[in-house]
Design a protein around this motif. Structure first.
Motif, PDB file in Angstrom:
ATOM      1  N   ALA A  77       0.860  -1.220   0.090  1.00 37.38           N
ATOM      2  CA  ALA A  77       0.063   0.163  -0.007  1.00 37.38           C
ATOM      3  C   ALA A  77       0.901   1.144  -0.106  1.00 37.38           C
ATOM      4  CB  ALA A  77      -1.004  -0.067   1.385  1.00 37.38           C
ATOM      5  N   LEU A  78       0.192   2.576   0.041  1.00 37.79           N
ATOM      6  CA  LEU A  78       1.103   3.719   0.013  1.00 37.79           C
ATOM      7  C   LEU A  78       1.128   3.797   1.317  1.00 37.79           C
ATOM      8  CD1 LEU A  78       2.033   6.364  -1.177  1.00 37.79           C
ATOM      9  CD2 LEU A  78      -0.283   7.324  -0.690  1.00 37.79           C
ATOM     10  N   ASN A  79       2.543   3.601   1.933  1.00 36.70           N
ATOM     11  CA  ASN A  79       2.957   3.491   3.234  1.00 36.70           C
ATOM     12  C   ASN A  79       3.789   4.608   3.393  1.00 36.70           C
ATOM     13  OD1 ASN A  79       5.496   2.577   2.043  1.00 36.70           O
ATOM     14  ND2 ASN A  79       4.921   0.565   2.174  1.00 36.70           N
ATOM     15  N   MET A  80       4.339   4.438   4.807  1.00 34.11           N
ATOM     16  CA  MET A  80       5.335   5.843   5.220  1.00 34.11           C
ATOM     17  C   MET A  80       6.680   5.587   4.663  1.00 34.11           C
ATOM     18  SD  MET A  80       3.186   7.387   7.165  1.00 34.11           S
ATOM     19  CE  MET A  80       4.412   8.537   7.460  1.00 34.11           C
ATOM     20  N   GLU A  81       7.128   4.466   4.041  1.00 32.24           N
ATOM     21  CA  GLU A  81       8.569   4.490   3.545  1.00 32.24           C
ATOM     22  C   GLU A  81       8.408   5.165   2.236  1.00 32.24           C
ATOM     23  OE1 GLU A  81      11.456   1.218   1.640  1.00 32.24           O
ATOM     24  OE2 GLU A  81       9.806   0.376   2.575  1.00 32.24           O
ATOM     25  N   ARG A  82       7.363   5.031   1.468  1.00 32.55           N
ATOM     26  CA  ARG A  82       7.129   5.609   0.125  1.00 32.55           C
ATOM     27  C   ARG A  82       6.821   7.109   0.122  1.00 32.55           C
ATOM     28  NH1 ARG A  82       4.458   0.678  -1.158  1.00 32.55           N
ATOM     29  NH2 ARG A  82       5.410  -0.292  -3.020  1.00 32.55           N
ATOM     30  N   LEU A  83       6.275   7.341   1.467  1.00 31.96           N
ATOM     31  CA  LEU A  83       5.953   8.934   1.577  1.00 31.96           C
ATOM     32  C   LEU A  83       7.120   9.610   2.250  1.00 31.96           C
ATOM     33  CD1 LEU A  83       2.398   8.561   3.413  1.00 31.96           C
ATOM     34  CD2 LEU A  83       2.998   9.604   1.055  1.00 31.96           C
ATOM     35  N   ALA A  84       7.967   8.910   2.794  1.00 29.01           N
ATOM     36  CA  ALA A  84       9.387   9.513   3.298  1.00 29.01           C
ATOM     37  C   ALA A  84      10.222   9.860   2.040  1.00 29.01           C
ATOM     38  CB  ALA A  84      10.055   8.549   4.349  1.00 29.01           C
ATOM     39  N   TYR A  85      10.032   8.814   0.927  1.00 30.22           N
ATOM     40  CA  TYR A  85      10.974   9.054  -0.060  1.00 30.22           C
ATOM     41  C   TYR A  85      10.531  10.151  -0.887  1.00 30.22           C
ATOM     42  CZ  TYR A  85      13.638   8.099  -4.250  1.00 30.22           C
ATOM     43  OH  TYR A  85      14.498   8.241  -5.570  1.00 30.22           O
ATOM     44  N   VAL A  86       9.151  10.356  -0.965  1.00 26.40           N
ATOM     45  CA  VAL A  86       8.467  11.432  -1.746  1.00 26.40           C
ATOM     46  C   VAL A  86       9.030  12.869  -1.074  1.00 26.40           C
ATOM     47  CG1 VAL A  86       6.454  12.734  -2.070  1.00 26.40           C
ATOM     48  CG2 VAL A  86       6.457  10.241  -2.475  1.00 26.40           C
ATOM     49  N   ARG A  87       9.171  12.858   0.377  1.00 23.35           N
ATOM     50  CA  ARG A  87       9.476  14.009   0.995  1.00 23.35           C
ATOM     51  C   ARG A  87      11.046  14.271   0.653  1.00 23.35           C
ATOM     52  NH1 ARG A  87       7.910  17.903   4.594  1.00 23.35           N
ATOM     53  NH2 ARG A  87       9.621  19.246   4.338  1.00 23.35           N
ATOM     54  N   THR A  88      11.906  13.212   0.437  1.00 22.90           N
ATOM     55  CA  THR A  88      13.055  13.506  -0.012  1.00 22.90           C
ATOM     56  C   THR A  88      13.325  14.069  -1.438  1.00 22.90           C
ATOM     57  OG1 THR A  88      14.063  11.648   1.546  1.00 22.90           O
ATOM     58  CG2 THR A  88      15.660  12.449  -0.341  1.00 22.90           C
ATOM     59  N   LEU A  89      12.437  13.783  -2.233  1.00 21.64           N
ATOM     60  CA  LEU A  89      12.672  14.344  -3.683  1.00 21.64           C
ATOM     61  C   LEU A  89      11.943  15.768  -3.671  1.00 21.64           C
ATOM     62  CD1 LEU A  89      11.141  11.232  -5.364  1.00 21.64           C
ATOM     63  CD2 LEU A  89      13.477  12.012  -5.844  1.00 21.64           C
ATOM     64  N   MET A  90      11.107  16.002  -2.638  1.00 24.90           N
ATOM     65  CA  MET A  90      10.596  17.223  -2.423  1.00 24.90           C
ATOM     66  C   MET A  90      11.551  18.136  -2.056  1.00 24.90           C
ATOM     67  SD  MET A  90       6.836  16.301  -0.928  1.00 24.90           S
ATOM     68  CE  MET A  90       6.562  17.991  -0.114  1.00 24.90           C
ATOM     69  N   ASP A  91      12.413  17.773  -1.236  1.00 23.08           N
ATOM     70  CA  ASP A  91      13.352  18.613  -0.787  1.00 23.08           C
ATOM     71  C   ASP A  91      14.454  19.087  -1.588  1.00 23.08           C
ATOM     72  OD1 ASP A  91      12.361  18.780   1.930  1.00 23.08           O
ATOM     73  OD2 ASP A  91      13.373  17.242   2.838  1.00 23.08           O
ATOM     74  N   GLU A  92      14.808  18.025  -2.472  1.00 21.45           N
ATOM     75  CA  GLU A  92      15.937  18.162  -3.463  1.00 21.45           C
ATOM     76  C   GLU A  92      15.349  19.203  -4.576  1.00 21.45           C
ATOM     77  OE1 GLU A  92      16.891  14.231  -4.688  1.00 21.45           O
ATOM     78  OE2 GLU A  92      18.025  13.736  -2.997  1.00 21.45           O
ATOM     79  N   LEU A  93      14.110  18.923  -5.070  1.00 20.37           N
ATOM     80  CA  LEU A  93      13.361  19.601  -6.070  1.00 20.37           C
ATOM     81  C   LEU A  93      13.129  21.139  -5.383  1.00 20.37           C
ATOM     82  CD1 LEU A  93      12.025  19.511  -8.850  1.00 20.37           C
ATOM     83  CD2 LEU A  93       9.691  19.029  -7.705  1.00 20.37           C
ATOM     84  N   GLY A  94      12.831  21.365  -4.327  1.00 20.26           N
ATOM     85  CA  GLY A  94      12.804  22.699  -3.997  1.00 20.26           C
ATOM     86  C   GLY A  94      14.175  23.670  -3.851  1.00 20.26           C
ATOM     87  N   GLY A  95      15.281  22.816  -3.833  1.00 22.41           N
ATOM     88  CA  GLY A  95      16.458  23.613  -3.746  1.00 22.41           C
ATOM     89  C   GLY A  95      16.530  24.142  -5.186  1.00 22.41           C
ATOM     90  N   PHE A  96      16.303  23.433  -6.177  1.00 24.00           N
ATOM     91  CA  PHE A  96      16.536  23.647  -7.506  1.00 24.00           C
ATOM     92  C   PHE A  96      15.576  24.858  -7.887  1.00 24.00           C
ATOM     93  CE2 PHE A  96      15.810  23.487 -12.179  1.00 24.00           C
ATOM     94  CZ  PHE A  96      17.190  23.784 -12.635  1.00 24.00           C
ATOM     95  N   VAL A  97      14.456  24.739  -7.454  1.00 22.46           N
ATOM     96  CA  VAL A  97      13.478  25.942  -7.778  1.00 22.46           C
ATOM     97  C   VAL A  97      13.691  27.143  -7.284  1.00 22.46           C
ATOM     98  CG1 VAL A  97      10.945  26.692  -7.269  1.00 22.46           C
ATOM     99  CG2 VAL A  97      11.592  24.286  -7.866  1.00 22.46           C
ATOM    100  N   ARG A  98      14.240  27.305  -5.923  1.00 28.18           N
ATOM    101  CA  ARG A  98      14.534  28.515  -5.398  1.00 28.18           C
ATOM    102  C   ARG A  98      16.030  28.986  -5.686  1.00 28.18           C
ATOM    103  NH1 ARG A  98      13.319  25.259  -1.019  1.00 28.18           N
ATOM    104  NH2 ARG A  98      15.380  25.070  -0.444  1.00 28.18           N
ATOM    105  N   GLU A  99      16.898  28.158  -5.827  1.00 28.30           N
ATOM    106  CA  GLU A  99      18.570  28.569  -5.862  1.00 28.30           C
ATOM    107  C   GLU A  99      18.964  28.475  -7.583  1.00 28.30           C
ATOM    108  OE1 GLU A  99      19.919  29.698  -3.579  1.00 28.30           O
ATOM    109  OE2 GLU A  99      18.645  29.203  -2.090  1.00 28.30           O
ATOM    110  N   VAL A 100      17.957  27.861  -8.412  1.00 23.99           N
ATOM    111  CA  VAL A 100      18.400  28.018  -9.808  1.00 23.99           C
ATOM    112  C   VAL A 100      17.388  28.936 -10.739  1.00 23.99           C
ATOM    113  CG1 VAL A 100      19.190  26.606 -11.881  1.00 23.99           C
ATOM    114  CG2 VAL A 100      19.902  25.900  -9.610  1.00 23.99           C
ATOM    115  N   TYR A 101      16.238  28.046 -10.555  1.00 26.14           N
ATOM    116  CA  TYR A 101      15.243  28.546 -11.692  1.00 26.14           C
ATOM    117  C   TYR A 101      14.739  30.024 -11.499  1.00 26.14           C
ATOM    118  CZ  TYR A 101      10.324  28.272 -13.860  1.00 26.14           C
ATOM    119  OH  TYR A 101       9.466  28.614 -14.778  1.00 26.14           O
ATOM    120  N   LEU A 102      14.463  30.411 -10.105  1.00 33.45           N
ATOM    121  CA  LEU A 102      14.238  31.712  -9.885  1.00 33.45           C
ATOM    122  C   LEU A 102      15.200  32.909 -10.325  1.00 33.45           C
ATOM    123  CD1 LEU A 102      12.270  34.092  -8.821  1.00 33.45           C
ATOM    124  CD2 LEU A 102      13.258  33.504  -6.431  1.00 33.45           C
TER     125      LEU A 102
END
Length: 583
Positions: A251-276
């Motif tokens: 099922a959609l469990n905490m392990e998958r959701l934790a990995y989603v959060r890791t990807l979110m953090d990496e993505l946020g850095g690029f959006v703030r520090e490169v794209y803008l």
């Protein structure tokens, strides 16, 4: 509203013998086949025509089918804008039935939409439009240390080092030494409209390559939550198919959701520090372009990222702004808003269909009638949408202006930051009215991406909290009564407001229409012969070299065209409509 950055008057001048017609067919770096014709006089565009040159087949295919299956078909309208058609389709059916969905389903859909939107905006700027402004060959003349100094003055991104820029420059140099530019081939390198210094070009090329990696991380979020991408598999009329259980491997469990959060953090850095930083730096360095590309200033956008099951409380507001007047903003407040439903019409006066009508999508038919390109008659497969009888520009600019008008704090904060960064480069204040332009659409898209990232965080935390509270529900089964039901679903897709319209009769689809962002923007002249947004935005555009009309591409690409979405037809007789030859 115009202020110091007001573009040239958007009026058609009387043609003279010095007027020259140019045709760009196809416009590249977009999804689908778009033709743009322009009349050029004295180095400026004085008239323009936007023509969709392709066929697709979805809406007629849906006739007679089960409404619960429609979202699987409508995703195939496009290979890029896949999830957005799926979400609009299920919302249309749910709206017709008056069906609410569980909060978990709403939050999971929101996460997928936010990640998809961020992915799309990154791809648009770097892969689809940046090379209209960035001279790749010029990057070979840059000093990597000077490039690092420039980039480090803009952000703290770890890869903004002289060593990294030297490595990228070496890779590009190998392409050139080998007699080819690979993915950078066939650009207008050396064009007189290219104004960036070599260091800025090298910085942008390096970030172009990094964007390929970071847009992939956004797509990973979509794939984990949606089952796959493109064409997610987890939606259902009534919610989502994700089984939620924190402790179950299947099922959609905490392990998958934790990995989603890791990807979110990496993505946020690029959006703030490169794209803008990149968008604002390029806009500042091309400040002379801020007056160009205004066009239609009636703006339409959808509210989105619902926080409740009913679709009445939204994380991102939307609505209608007539004539760029934010004080006259009319909000759309819920999924079934009658103000939207009653004001959307489509015209076929200048489109290759049988008849000459202007109708609500509920009442439309789609009978082809091809007559070749006739600028006074029909010249496009795209229909002409209108809102309250007028053309409307849709997309991130419309969305950002609507959110500012609605008092959305995050949008105002990011917009102030973007305008301040542009002003720091130009050395003078840049007003909000500068957004009514080609570069303004890029700046607005960048601002919207920051807000989308906030939505990603907000909906992730809400989902975790809801699951922690013991709520695992993700689906409410639909019930189809006898008789006729009508409904529409809208979504603020990356290219603008998307809506699907459905008529259901005795549990089967009677009529189905999709009114998509690129139909709004790429449409030909409407029932009153008013130009569509692409056409209007090109009037007054400079064109330095008629054989290499880079400036036309700049303005058209700023809308992020998707002609595959704009045209969706089907020939039941299976007759050959057009033959494409490579000779």
């Amino acid at each position: 509203m115009r202020g110091a950055w007001a573009p040239p008057a958007n009026q058609l001048e009387t043609p003279t013998v010095s007027t020259k017609r140019i045709s760009i067919d196809p416009v590249t770096r977009i999804e689908g086949h778009l033709r743009i014709d322009c009349d050029i006089r004295d180095g400026k565009v004085v008239d323009a025509w936007s023509s969709g040159q392709m066929w697709r087949g979805i809406e007629t295919i849906l006739s007679g089918r089960d409404p619960r299956d429609a979202w699987l078909y409508t995703q195939r309208i496009c290979g890029v804008c896949t999830t957005v058609h799926a979400i609009c389709s299920v919302r249309a059916v749910e709206n017709a039935l008056g069906l609410e969905i569980p909060l978990n389903a709403q939050l999971l859909r929101n996460l997928i939409m936010a990640a998809h939107g961020i992915h799309d905006h990154i791809v648009h700027f770097y892969q689809l439009s940046a090379l209209d402004w960035v001279d790749v060959v010029s990057a070979l003349d840059a000093d990597p240390q000077a490039t690092a100094t420039l980039a480090q003055g803009l952000s703290n991104w770890p890869n903004n080092s002289a060593a990294h820029f030297a490595e990228v420059q070496g890779r590009v140099r190998k392409f050139v030494a080998g007699g080819q530019l690979g993915i950078f081939a066939h650009g207008y390198w050396g064009h007189p409209a290219m104004k960036l210094p070599p260091a800025a070009n090298l910085m942008a090329v390096a970030h172009y390559l990094e964007a390929l990696d970071y847009q992939r991380r956004a797509n990973q979020i979509v794939a984990i939550l949606g089952g796959k991408t493109p064409h997610i598999q987890n939606l259902a009329v009534g919610g989502v198919a994700n089984a939620i259980n924190p402790d179950e491997q299947s099922a959609l469990n905490m392990e998958r959701l934790a990995y989603v959060r890791t990807l979110m953090d990496e993505l946020g850095g690029f959006v703030r520090e490169v794209y803008l930083p990149d968008v604002t730096a390029i806009a500042g360095l091309y400040a002379a372009w801020l007056p160009y590309g205004e066009g239609v200033t009636h703006y339409l956008s959808a509210p989105d990222f619902p926080r409740d099951a009913k679709g009445t409380d939204f994380g991102m507001p939307g609505g209608y702004i007539p004539n760029a007047d934010l004080a006259r903003f009319h909000p759309l407040t819920h999924f079934g808003d009658p103000y939207f439903e009653q004001n959307v019409k489509e015209s076929i006066k200048h489109s290759w269909y049988q008849g000459d009508w202007t109708r609500s999508p509920y009442e439309e038919d789609t009978v082809p009638h091809y007559t070749d390109f006739n600028q006074e008659g029909a010249y496009s497969w795209v229909k002409s949408p209108s809102f309250a009888g007028l053309p409307a520009q849709v997309g991130p600019l419309a969305n950002v202006l609507a959110m500012v008008a609605a008092g959305h704090e995050g949008t105002k904060r990011y917009l102030d930051l973007a305008l301040a960064r542009i002003a720091a480069v130009t050395g003078s204040a840049v007003p909000v009215t500068a957004l009514h332009s080609t570069l303004g659409r890029h700046a607005a898209r960048c601002v919207r991406t920051q807000v989308l990232y906030d939505m990603l965080l907000e909906n992730y935390e809400a989902l975790i909290a809801n699951i922690a509270g013991g709520d695992y529900t993700s689906f409410n089964p639909p019930i189809f009564p006898k008789g006729e039901q009508m409904g529409f679903g809208f979504h603020e897709a990356p290219r603008g407001i998307l809506s699907h319209w459905i008529v259901i009769e005795n549990g089967k689809i009677k009529n189905y229409q999709a009114v998509v962002p690129s139909t709004w923007n790429a449409g030909p002249r409407n029932q009153d012969d008013a130009r569509g947004p692409y056409e209007a935005a090109l009037i007054g555009n400079p064109v330095l070299d008629e054989e290499r009309p880079l400036e036309v591409l700049r303005t058209v690409h700023s809308f992020d065209p998707c002609l595959a979405c704009a045209i969706h037809l089907h020939d039941n007789e299976r007759q050959r409509v057009i033959r494409v030859s490579t000779v």
